[in-house]
Design a protein around this motif. Structure first.
Motif, short mmCIF file in Angstrom:
data_model
loop_
_atom_site.label_atom_id
_atom_site.label_comp_id
_atom_site.label_asym_id
_atom_site.label_seq_id
_atom_site.Cartn_x
_atom_site.Cartn_y
_atom_site.Cartn_z
N GLY A 40 0.70 -1.11 0.10
CA GLY A 40 0.07 0.05 0.16
C GLY A 40 1.09 1.17 -0.01
N LEU A 41 2.12 1.07 -0.25
CA LEU A 41 2.92 2.55 -0.26
C LEU A 41 3.31 2.70 -1.67
CD1 LEU A 41 5.08 1.30 2.83
CD2 LEU A 41 3.30 2.88 2.73
N ILE A 42 3.84 3.89 -1.93
CA ILE A 42 4.37 4.53 -3.10
C ILE A 42 5.79 5.02 -2.71
CG2 ILE A 42 2.68 4.48 -4.44
CD1 ILE A 42 2.30 7.50 -3.76
N GLY A 43 6.65 5.20 -3.58
CA GLY A 43 8.03 6.03 -3.42
C GLY A 43 7.89 7.43 -3.79
N ALA A 44 8.09 8.32 -2.85
CA ALA A 44 7.77 9.74 -3.01
C ALA A 44 8.50 10.12 -4.21
CB ALA A 44 8.10 10.52 -1.67
N GLY A 45 9.55 9.75 -4.74
CA GLY A 45 10.34 10.41 -5.87
C GLY A 45 10.93 11.54 -5.25
N ASN A 46 11.10 12.62 -6.03
CA ASN A 46 11.46 13.85 -5.74
C ASN A 46 13.12 13.63 -5.39
OD1 ASN A 46 8.90 14.95 -5.82
ND2 ASN A 46 9.16 15.98 -3.68
N SER A 47 13.87 13.08 -6.48
CA SER A 47 15.10 12.97 -6.61
C SER A 47 15.71 14.64 -6.69
CB SER A 47 15.81 12.22 -7.62
OG SER A 47 15.54 10.71 -7.32
N ILE A 48 16.93 14.88 -6.28
CA ILE A 48 17.11 16.60 -6.40
C ILE A 48 18.59 16.46 -6.15
CG2 ILE A 48 17.00 16.76 -3.70
CD1 ILE A 48 15.26 19.27 -4.42
N ILE A 49 19.20 17.56 -6.53
CA ILE A 49 20.72 17.93 -6.55
C ILE A 49 20.41 19.63 -6.11
CG2 ILE A 49 22.68 18.53 -7.67
CD1 ILE A 49 22.00 16.43 -9.64
N VAL A 50 20.99 19.82 -5.17
CA VAL A 50 20.89 21.08 -4.47
C VAL A 50 22.29 21.81 -4.20
CG1 VAL A 50 20.03 22.54 -2.29
CG2 VAL A 50 18.87 20.35 -3.15
N PHE B 157 23.63 26.95 -1.63
CA PHE B 157 22.97 28.25 -1.39
C PHE B 157 21.27 28.04 -1.24
CE2 PHE B 157 26.64 30.14 -3.54
CZ PHE B 157 27.06 30.77 -2.70
N GLY B 158 21.08 26.42 -1.30
CA GLY B 158 19.84 26.13 -1.50
C GLY B 158 19.08 26.12 -2.79
N GLU B 159 19.84 26.21 -3.64
CA GLU B 159 19.10 26.63 -5.15
C GLU B 159 18.99 25.16 -5.64
OE1 GLU B 159 20.45 28.28 -9.53
OE2 GLU B 159 21.79 28.44 -7.86
N VAL B 160 17.79 24.77 -5.96
CA VAL B 160 17.46 23.53 -6.73
C VAL B 160 18.19 23.42 -8.03
CG1 VAL B 160 15.78 21.84 -7.43
CG2 VAL B 160 15.65 23.37 -5.39
N LEU B 161 19.27 22.77 -8.31
CA LEU B 161 19.93 22.48 -9.80
C LEU B 161 19.17 21.70 -10.64
CD1 LEU B 161 23.72 22.68 -8.34
CD2 LEU B 161 22.27 24.60 -9.16
N ALA B 162 18.70 20.58 -10.14
CA ALA B 162 18.13 19.46 -10.75
C ALA B 162 16.85 18.88 -9.85
CB ALA B 162 18.99 18.66 -11.38
N PHE B 163 15.95 18.66 -10.61
CA PHE B 163 14.64 17.96 -9.85
C PHE B 163 13.96 17.10 -10.78
CE2 PHE B 163 10.20 18.18 -8.18
CZ PHE B 163 10.68 17.92 -6.75
N ALA B 164 13.79 15.77 -10.39
CA ALA B 164 13.08 14.82 -10.94
C ALA B 164 11.53 14.91 -10.47
CB ALA B 164 13.43 13.45 -10.50
N GLN C 65 8.08 10.40 -13.53
CA GLN C 65 8.37 9.10 -12.93
C GLN C 65 9.23 8.52 -13.47
OE1 GLN C 65 4.80 6.52 -12.89
NE2 GLN C 65 5.82 4.92 -12.34
N ASN C 66 10.25 7.74 -12.77
CA ASN C 66 11.39 7.03 -13.40
C ASN C 66 12.44 7.88 -14.07
OD1 ASN C 66 10.65 4.57 -11.96
ND2 ASN C 66 9.25 3.99 -13.61
N GLU C 67 12.81 9.02 -13.51
CA GLU C 67 13.60 9.83 -14.27
C GLU C 67 14.89 10.11 -13.97
OE1 GLU C 67 13.10 14.82 -15.88
OE2 GLU C 67 11.93 13.81 -13.71
N GLY C 68 15.93 10.37 -14.77
CA GLY C 68 17.24 10.64 -14.30
C GLY C 68 17.54 12.26 -14.25
N ILE C 69 18.30 12.60 -13.45
CA ILE C 69 18.58 13.92 -13.45
C ILE C 69 20.13 14.34 -13.18
CG2 ILE C 69 16.53 14.49 -12.47
CD1 ILE C 69 18.04 15.01 -9.80
#
Length: 231
Positions: free
Chosen positions: A182-192, A195-202, A205-209
């Protein structure tokens, strides 16, 4: 460096972990990652793999260098035993922080639920971390989309904060999609950035960044604004 998510080779089911033989000890997955590291001349952080030592299991993250050798491993310190989670019933907690010195940067290692514990990351930057990585399997209830949305936002906020407050690059690789039970993976892979700037964000679904980073920024910040000395 390539970063894979927590439980990338096993899924989150604890039942399968109990069937591991110490002789096998996750070697097929590690052998394959080592092959890829050499083939593509890259460092790979192999998410997490269940490691067996004696009668104990550990949720362990490995960094494989360009030569296909294990450069470092980290056993998850903070296990998820809350809101129905029972990781500690099967997995033994690790006791040490781990810093990997690769050919391009010093990598501080964390796994999933560690992200709720700022002191863990403070120890990593005191040890010299320039990049912090966090493979994770952040979960949300599949049948409760509003809670799932909040959980995704929560994870994103944690990862941005850990990068910014420690003035390092932060990379989180997250399981995505149906995880069973009954669970799903939240995803949201990220590179920060530091300075807290989001450089890349998934956000698919099933995405490479991917992002290019400048470690001189981290080194300059460490010299001019030494937050690692602040308790």
């Amino acid at each position: 460096m390539v970063l894979l998510p927590e439980f990338f080779s096993t899924g989150i089911s604890h039942k399968g972990f109990l069937e591991l033989n110490e002789e096998e000890n996750a070697s097929p997955a590690l052998d394959f990652i080592a092959f890829l590291s050499k083939k593509y001349n890259t460092n790979i952080l192999a998410g997490t793999i269940i490691e067996k030592e004696g009668d104990r299991l550990y949720n362990t993250s490995y960094i494989i260098n360009r030569s296909g050798k294990i450069e470092a491993k980290y056993r998850k310190n903070h296990l998820f035993n809350y809101f129905g989670g029972n990781e500690g019933a099967v997995i033994t907690k690790g006791e040490c922080i781990t810093l990997a010195e690769l050919d391009f940067a010093k990598i501080g290692m964390s796994i999933c639920f560690d992200i709720r514990f700022p002191i863990h990351f403070n120890k990593l930057i005191k040890a010299g971390a320039e990049i912090i990585v966090c493979p994770n399997a952040w979960c949300a209830p599949k049948k409760e989309p509003e809670i799932a949305k909040i959980r995704k936002e929560e994870l994103r906020a944690f990862m941005i904060a850990r990068g910014s407050e420690n003035l390092v690059y932060f990379a989180g690789s997250s399981l995505q999609g149906n995880l069973g039970d009954g669970l799903i993976g939240a995803g949201n892979s990220i590179i920060v950035s530091p300075f807290g700037e989001v450089l890349a964000f998934a956000n698919k679904q099933n995405e490479g960044i991917y992002a290019e980073i400048d470690l001189e920024i981290v080194r300059k910040l460490k010299a001019e604004f030494p937050v690692y000395n602040i308790n």
